[in-house]
Scaffold this motif. Structure first.
Motif: not given
Length: 590
Positions: A430-435, A473-476
């Motif tokens: 996934s390109n997104h992750a939870r904060l 939010c965007p990952r990394f």
């Protein structure tokens, strides 16, 4: 009983050739002779019309390009400031004129070979006359210029002498201050006298025998209706001019008419912004003579060829039929096998080569299918291997960590655990992750650095509102900023480094702040970094990876959420640097 009469294929083709081709060609050819002549003339006129319209488009495009120079002068802040009285002293006016405006005038004057002069007539009496470029408003300016409204321009047309280059075109448009609330001057762009003639002939290389005229409406400011703009001029009587002026208003794209000097082809294109029409007159005597001669030679050659071909047709056809039949028998008995024939490069040879190419193509397709099937199997194996390898590394690290704990080596175990968590976080597609997950990854990342830097690195992570942990939010997106703070900030100073990460809510906007007490940046370095983020200067050099990481995060934020969500950076030399992220709720980006 009547004996059945049989005719061979060759005889049938000869009879058909005579009845269907030869006789109708001879009979109908004479009937269409005149039509061929008319079509040739019409084609010439159509092609000539197309060329004239292309010339007209080029002419109008050059006028538009010249008009656009006004936009460059209008948006020049130095010029508008000078004309508005921003520079009060004579020395300041001369300085900005020589430094900024002389190159401006010279650049746009030299941008076109047709521009004779660019001049600004100032309205402010406190502004000096600067060279020949900025002068007092002249009384010789056409009264139409004073009536121009905002955004309107005016083309002044003047006749200088009786030569073909006598037409002088000058463009006027008013200049305003930056707020467009006050007139501050008038821009004048005067073109060279040969503008019209040279532009027409340079864009019409095939029209050497064409004669161009500039035709205007009656009661115009030029005082005449027909101006010659080519050299030499074609002689026209008064009756010819009256006929031209009456014909030019007709809707036909082109016309033929009889003049005192012979038949002429008239093409035209309109110049609406000058209420004028540019007309091309081409004598047709030479054209008709050449067309008639070509048509007669064409008919004669066709007749001779028909006679010759009639005698040779049977032999040629018989040979071709035998070769085609032989190929057909091969295709029936040996489908999808090559057929070898040692012949020339005629149509039958092309048919044979096409058949052989089809056979080769079929073999190639079969080979590609087999290769494709093998590659699909290999790709499936590699995809499975790509899935297994990261999990294998993670499981291996976890086994090493457990062994380190058993051997009472907590630092190694702690570092391996943090590294394993980082690898596990990176396995997600996934390109997104939870904060929450992003911050957990940052903790693991910092723990790895702490093992290396020991007490020189201290950090704390504060989340004021627990609901933020569920914000996507965007990952990394935070790791490059943390890495930049450690490598380029904390590691370069001797004191204990403190990295503070804090997140809070402002309305629906999540604010994430990364603050360090490292070496910081000078005002010049900070200004250069902000200009890089704004795109005013190029990207960082390859030997400055920190700058690349910051730029990467900045561009990802803008790409994901919009231009309003780029990074904000503050820094003070010796005190540290603060980078702030603004993360909107999903679906609220701009």
């Amino acid at each position: 009983m009547f004996r059945k009469f049989r005719i061979g294929l060759a005889q049938k083709m000869i009879i058909g050739y005579i009845v269907i081709i030869l006789l109708p060609t001879l009979l109908i050819g004479s009937f269409y002779y005149k039509q061929m002549h008319n079509n040739a003339v019409k084609d010439y006129a159509t092609n000539r019309e197309y060329l004239i319209q292309q010339v007209g488009s080029t002419f109008l495009m050059n006028l538009s390009q010249i008009e656009m120079i006004h936009d460059m002068f209008q948006t020049n802040r130095t010029l508008s400031g000078l004309l508005s009285g921003k520079y009060t002293t004579a020395s300041d006016q001369v300085y900005v004129y020589l430094k900024d405006l002389v190159p401006l005038f010279a650049f746009y004057k030299n941008s076109s070979t047709y521009i004779d002069r660019i001049r600004v007539y100032k309205l402010n009496p406190d502004v000096l006359n600067l060279g020949a470029s900025i002068v007092d408003s002249a009384s010789t300016i056409a009264p139409e210029v004073d009536k121009l409204k905002l955004g309107e321009g005016y083309w002044l047309q003047q006749i200088v002498d009786n030569s073909p280059d006598a037409l002088q075109l000058t463009y006027y448009k008013k200049l305003y201050n930056e707020d467009f609330t006050q007139e501050i001057g008038v821009l004048e762009i005067r073109l060279k006298q040969n503008f019209v003639s040279s532009l027409l002939h340079s864009n019409d290389p095939n029209g050497a025998n064409a004669h161009y005229f500039y035709v205007t409406d009656k009661n115009n400011v030029l005082g005449t209706n027909l101006i010659t703009v080519s050299n030499p001029a074609i002689p026209l009587s008064d009756d010819d001019e009256e006929q031209i002026l009456s014909s030019i208003k007709m809707p036909q794209p082109y016309q033929y008419f009889e003049a005192s000097s012979g038949e002429l082809l008239m093409n035209k294109f309109e110049v609406p912004k000058m209420a004028a029409t540019i007309m091309a007159l081409t004598p047709t005597d030479e054209l008709f003579q050449r067309t008639n001669s070509l048509v007669r030679w064409y008919v004669l050659v066709i007749a001779v060829l028909l006679i010759i071909l009639s005698g040779a047709y049977f032999f040629i056809f018989s040979t071709l039929v035998q070769r085609i039949l032989k190929l057909g028998r091969h295709m029936r008995k040996n489908l999808l096998t090559r057929y070898d024939e040692d012949r020339g490069s005629d149509e039958v040879a092309f048919l044979v080569s096409s058949y052989n190419a089809m056979v080769s193509h079929n073999d190639e397709m079969m080979r590609k299918i087999n290769v494709s099937q093998l590659r699909q199997k290999e790709a499936a194996y590699l995809a499975l291997q790509a899935q297994i390898n990261p999990h294998f590394i993670y499981n291996g690290l976890e086994a090493i960590r457990m062994a380190a704990e058993e051997n009472d080596d907590p630092d190694v175990a702690k570092m391996l655990y943090a590294l394993g968590q980082s690898i596990r976080y990176s396995l997600s597609r996934s390109n997104h992750a939870r904060l929450k997950d992003e911050l957990s990854h940052i903790r693991s990342y910092l723990e790895i650095y702490k093992v290396r830097m020991e007490e020189r690195l201290q950090y704390d992570i504060v989340v004021r509102d627990e609901t933020l942990l569920l914000r996507e939010c965007p990952r990394f997106i935070i790791q490059p900023l943390v890495e930049n703070a450690i490598i380029h900030g904390i590691s370069k100073c001797s004191k204990t480094g403190m990295l503070h990460i804090e997140a809070w809510l402002e309305g629906d906007l999540a604010i994430v702040e990364i603050r360090d007490n490292g070496v910081g940046m000078t005002p010049e370095q900070l200004d250069m970094m902000r200009r890089k983020l704004d795109g005013e200067i190029g990207p960082p050099e390859s030997d400055k990876p920190g700058g690349i990481g910051v730029m990467n995060v900045h561009e990802r934020m803008i790409s994901q959420f919009g231009p309003a969500y780029g990074l904000q950076i503050t820094s003070e030399l010796g005190e540290g640097t603060t980078v702030t992220l603004h993360i909107p709720r999903k679906g609220e980006s701009t």
